[in-house]
Design a protein around this motif. Structure first.
Motif, PDB file in Angstrom:
ATOM      1  N   LEU A 169       0.825  -1.210   0.000  1.00 53.09           N
ATOM      2  CA  LEU A 169       0.000   0.000   0.000  1.00 53.09           C
ATOM      3  C   LEU A 169       0.861   1.264   0.000  1.00 53.09           C
ATOM      4  O   LEU A 169       0.566   2.226  -0.713  1.00 53.09           O
ATOM      5  CB  LEU A 169      -0.939   0.001   1.212  1.00 53.09           C
ATOM      6  N   VAL A 170       1.949   1.261   0.752  1.00 52.16           N
ATOM      7  CA  VAL A 170       2.842   2.430   0.797  1.00 52.16           C
ATOM      8  C   VAL A 170       3.507   2.637  -0.555  1.00 52.16           C
ATOM      9  O   VAL A 170       3.568   3.763  -1.063  1.00 52.16           O
ATOM     10  CB  VAL A 170       3.896   2.269   1.922  1.00 52.16           C
ATOM     11  N   VAL A 171       4.011   1.572  -1.180  1.00 50.27           N
ATOM     12  CA  VAL A 171       4.652   1.689  -2.492  1.00 50.27           C
ATOM     13  C   VAL A 171       3.650   2.186  -3.526  1.00 50.27           C
ATOM     14  O   VAL A 171       3.967   3.056  -4.346  1.00 50.27           O
ATOM     15  CB  VAL A 171       5.268   0.335  -2.918  1.00 50.27           C
ATOM     16  N   GLY A 172       2.444   1.672  -3.507  1.00 48.39           N
ATOM     17  CA  GLY A 172       1.414   2.126  -4.437  1.00 48.39           C
ATOM     18  C   GLY A 172       1.079   3.599  -4.241  1.00 48.39           C
ATOM     19  O   GLY A 172       0.903   4.340  -5.205  1.00 48.39           O
ATOM     20  N   ALA A 173       1.026   4.028  -2.996  1.00 52.65           N
ATOM     21  CA  ALA A 173       0.733   5.439  -2.713  1.00 52.65           C
ATOM     22  C   ALA A 173       1.861   6.333  -3.218  1.00 52.65           C
ATOM     23  O   ALA A 173       1.608   7.383  -3.812  1.00 52.65           O
ATOM     24  CB  ALA A 173       0.527   5.643  -1.217  1.00 52.65           C
ATOM     25  N   ILE A 174       3.100   5.936  -3.018  1.00 47.52           N
ATOM     26  CA  ILE A 174       4.243   6.731  -3.487  1.00 47.52           C
ATOM     27  C   ILE A 174       4.226   6.832  -5.007  1.00 47.52           C
ATOM     28  O   ILE A 174       4.418   7.911  -5.575  1.00 47.52           O
ATOM     29  CB  ILE A 174       5.568   6.131  -2.984  1.00 47.52           C
ATOM     30  N   TYR A 175       3.978   5.720  -5.676  1.00 41.58           N
ATOM     31  CA  TYR A 175       3.923   5.723  -7.136  1.00 41.58           C
ATOM     32  C   TYR A 175       2.798   6.631  -7.636  1.00 41.58           C
ATOM     33  O   TYR A 175       2.971   7.399  -8.572  1.00 41.58           O
ATOM     34  CB  TYR A 175       3.731   4.300  -7.663  1.00 41.58           C
ATOM     35  N   GLY A 176       1.650   6.557  -6.998  1.00 42.13           N
ATOM     36  CA  GLY A 176       0.512   7.391  -7.381  1.00 42.13           C
ATOM     37  C   GLY A 176       0.789   8.868  -7.177  1.00 42.13           C
ATOM     38  O   GLY A 176       0.450   9.704  -8.019  1.00 42.13           O
ATOM     39  N   ILE A 177       1.431   9.211  -6.083  1.00 38.22           N
ATOM     40  CA  ILE A 177       1.758  10.613  -5.804  1.00 38.22           C
ATOM     41  C   ILE A 177       2.747  11.136  -6.834  1.00 38.22           C
ATOM     42  O   ILE A 177       2.603  12.251  -7.333  1.00 38.22           O
ATOM     43  CB  ILE A 177       2.293  10.769  -4.367  1.00 38.22           C
ATOM     44  N   ARG A 178       3.749  10.334  -7.181  1.00 40.12           N
ATOM     45  CA  ARG A 178       4.725  10.748  -8.208  1.00 40.12           C
ATOM     46  C   ARG A 178       4.033  10.990  -9.548  1.00 40.12           C
ATOM     47  O   ARG A 178       4.349  11.938 -10.247  1.00 40.12           O
ATOM     48  CB  ARG A 178       5.811   9.700  -8.375  1.00 40.12           C
ATOM     49  N   ALA A 179       3.099  10.137  -9.913  1.00 39.82           N
ATOM     50  CA  ALA A 179       2.380  10.296 -11.181  1.00 39.82           C
ATOM     51  C   ALA A 179       1.544  11.570 -11.169  1.00 39.82           C
ATOM     52  O   ALA A 179       1.508  12.309 -12.165  1.00 39.82           O
ATOM     53  CB  ALA A 179       1.495   9.081 -11.446  1.00 39.82           C
ATOM     54  N   ILE A 180       0.908  11.859 -10.057  1.00 42.44           N
ATOM     55  CA  ILE A 180       0.095  13.071  -9.944  1.00 42.44           C
ATOM     56  C   ILE A 180       0.978  14.308 -10.075  1.00 42.44           C
ATOM     57  O   ILE A 180       0.632  15.259 -10.784  1.00 42.44           O
ATOM     58  CB  ILE A 180      -0.688  13.083  -8.609  1.00 42.44           C
ATOM     59  N   ILE A 181       2.137  14.302  -9.421  1.00 43.89           N
ATOM     60  CA  ILE A 181       3.052  15.445  -9.496  1.00 43.89           C
ATOM     61  C   ILE A 181       3.562  15.625 -10.914  1.00 43.89           C
ATOM     62  O   ILE A 181       3.597  16.735 -11.440  1.00 43.89           O
ATOM     63  CB  ILE A 181       4.213  15.269  -8.492  1.00 43.89           C
ATOM     64  N   SER A 182       3.952  14.532 -11.570  1.00 42.62           N
ATOM     65  CA  SER A 182       4.453  14.613 -12.939  1.00 42.62           C
ATOM     66  C   SER A 182       3.381  15.138 -13.891  1.00 42.62           C
ATOM     67  O   SER A 182       3.655  15.980 -14.750  1.00 42.62           O
ATOM     68  CB  SER A 182       4.943  13.243 -13.402  1.00 42.62           C
ATOM     69  N   ASN A 183       2.148  14.657 -13.747  1.00 39.42           N
ATOM     70  CA  ASN A 183       1.052  15.135 -14.589  1.00 39.42           C
ATOM     71  C   ASN A 183       0.786  16.621 -14.356  1.00 39.42           C
ATOM     72  O   ASN A 183       0.489  17.361 -15.287  1.00 39.42           O
ATOM     73  CB  ASN A 183      -0.219  14.328 -14.342  1.00 39.42           C
ATOM     74  N   GLY A 184       0.918  17.052 -13.121  1.00 44.51           N
ATOM     75  CA  GLY A 184       0.736  18.464 -12.802  1.00 44.51           C
ATOM     76  C   GLY A 184       1.815  19.330 -13.433  1.00 44.51           C
ATOM     77  O   GLY A 184       1.532  20.411 -13.961  1.00 44.51           O
ATOM     78  N   LYS A 185       3.052  18.842 -13.401  1.00 44.23           N
ATOM     79  CA  LYS A 185       4.145  19.592 -14.025  1.00 44.23           C
ATOM     80  C   LYS A 185       3.972  19.660 -15.537  1.00 44.23           C
ATOM     81  O   LYS A 185       4.236  20.689 -16.152  1.00 44.23           O
ATOM     82  CB  LYS A 185       5.496  18.945 -13.688  1.00 44.23           C
ATOM     83  N   THR A 186       3.520  18.564 -16.126  1.00 48.62           N
ATOM     84  CA  THR A 186       3.289  18.552 -17.577  1.00 48.62           C
ATOM     85  C   THR A 186       2.192  19.540 -17.942  1.00 48.62           C
ATOM     86  O   THR A 186       2.328  20.305 -18.901  1.00 48.62           O
ATOM     87  CB  THR A 186       2.907  17.136 -18.056  1.00 48.62           C
ATOM     88  N   ALA A 187       1.114  19.554 -17.181  1.00 51.91           N
ATOM     89  CA  ALA A 187       0.014  20.483 -17.454  1.00 51.91           C
ATOM     90  C   ALA A 187       0.466  21.934 -17.289  1.00 51.91           C
ATOM     91  O   ALA A 187       0.115  22.795 -18.104  1.00 51.91           O
ATOM     92  CB  ALA A 187      -1.168  20.187 -16.531  1.00 51.91           C
ATOM     93  N   ALA A 188       1.264  22.205 -16.253  1.00 50.80           N
ATOM     94  CA  ALA A 188       1.750  23.567 -16.034  1.00 50.80           C
ATOM     95  C   ALA A 188       2.672  24.006 -17.171  1.00 50.80           C
ATOM     96  O   ALA A 188       2.604  25.145 -17.639  1.00 50.80           O
ATOM     97  CB  ALA A 188       2.481  23.661 -14.701  1.00 50.80           C
ATOM     98  N   THR A 189       3.519  23.101 -17.638  1.00 52.56           N
ATOM     99  CA  THR A 189       4.421  23.427 -18.744  1.00 52.56           C
ATOM    100  C   THR A 189       3.625  23.645 -20.018  1.00 52.56           C
ATOM    101  O   THR A 189       3.927  24.551 -20.806  1.00 52.56           O
ATOM    102  CB  THR A 189       5.477  22.318 -18.931  1.00 52.56           C
ATOM    103  N   ARG A 190       2.606  22.834 -20.252  1.00 56.52           N
ATOM    104  CA  ARG A 190       1.770  22.994 -21.441  1.00 56.52           C
ATOM    105  C   ARG A 190       1.076  24.359 -21.425  1.00 56.52           C
ATOM    106  O   ARG A 190       0.997  25.035 -22.452  1.00 56.52           O
ATOM    107  CB  ARG A 190       0.740  21.873 -21.515  1.00 56.52           C
ATOM    108  N   MET A 191       0.597  24.796 -20.261  1.00 52.68           N
ATOM    109  CA  MET A 191      -0.016  26.118 -20.156  1.00 52.68           C
ATOM    110  C   MET A 191       1.012  27.213 -20.456  1.00 52.68           C
ATOM    111  O   MET A 191       0.699  28.202 -21.123  1.00 52.68           O
ATOM    112  CB  MET A 191      -0.617  26.315 -18.761  1.00 52.68           C
ATOM    113  N   GLN A 192       2.227  27.008 -19.982  1.00 47.90           N
ATOM    114  CA  GLN A 192       3.294  27.974 -20.235  1.00 47.90           C
ATOM    115  C   GLN A 192       3.607  28.058 -21.727  1.00 47.90           C
ATOM    116  O   GLN A 192       3.765  29.144 -22.278  1.00 47.90           O
ATOM    117  CB  GLN A 192       4.541  27.570 -19.457  1.00 47.90           C
TER     118      GLN A 192
END
Length: 168
Positions: free
Chosen positions: A36-59
């Motif tokens: 459960l901890v490993v899955g949560a870490i992986y999910g959080i990393r994916a959310i952060i990466s998707n957020g950075k991609t969206a922010a860069t796309r807006m830029q």
């Protein structure tokens, strides 16, 4: 009556506390918890990466809009629509000016969430009727994803973590 119920619960709690886990139960519990901890870490990393991609796309969208607006204002110049765009953005944002550049635009460009920079240039391949927007410092997967996204509208490429869009 409530004292009797309270006493029953107290006895049950004491028996549970006395028993504990055997080694197999403890091992299974630790294994499931670690999954459960490993899955949560992986999910959080994916959310952060998707957020950075969206922010860069807006830029990137903002930089393209700046270039297009510059081209609209200067349409019909004898030297080309985007003639002077490079020098316009080279000095960065000037406080108090009527510049359409974002306030965080410097001579290096606008810093993206991955630490690279987004820049606008003109005269692509010597053609003053074209502009280019580049984003550096991108992870390869995010760069490829954005190149695919923009390839319908612009000439888009991704090489070494640098996204380059060329438009007219």
């Amino acid at each position: 009556m409530s004292k009797k119920i309270k006493n029953v619960f107290e006895k049950i709690r004491k028996k549970i506390n006395e028993k504990g886990f055997d080694n197999i139960q403890l091992g299974a519990y630790l294994f499931i918890s670690s999954l459960l901890v490993v899955g949560a870490i992986y999910g959080i990393r994916a959310i952060i990466s998707n957020g950075k991609t969206a922010a860069t796309r807006m830029q990137v969208d903002k930089l393209v809009t700046i270039a297009r607006n510059y081209g609209s204002v200067n349409a019909g110049q004898p030297n080309g629509t985007y003639y002077g765009l490079g020098s316009y953005v080279a000095s960065g944002y000037v406080p108090g000016s009527t510049s359409s550049l974002p306030e965080n635009y410097t001579a290096s460009g606008v810093k993206n969430p991955w630490g690279g920079f987004g820049i606008i240039t003109n005269a692509v391949n010597g053609n003053p009727y074209m502009f280019s927007v580049s984003e550096s410092g991108l992870p390869e997967d995010a760069c490829s994803q954005m190149a695919n996204y923009y390839s319908l509208t612009y000439v888009a490429s991704c090489s070494g973590g640098v996204l380059t869009l060329t438009g007219e």
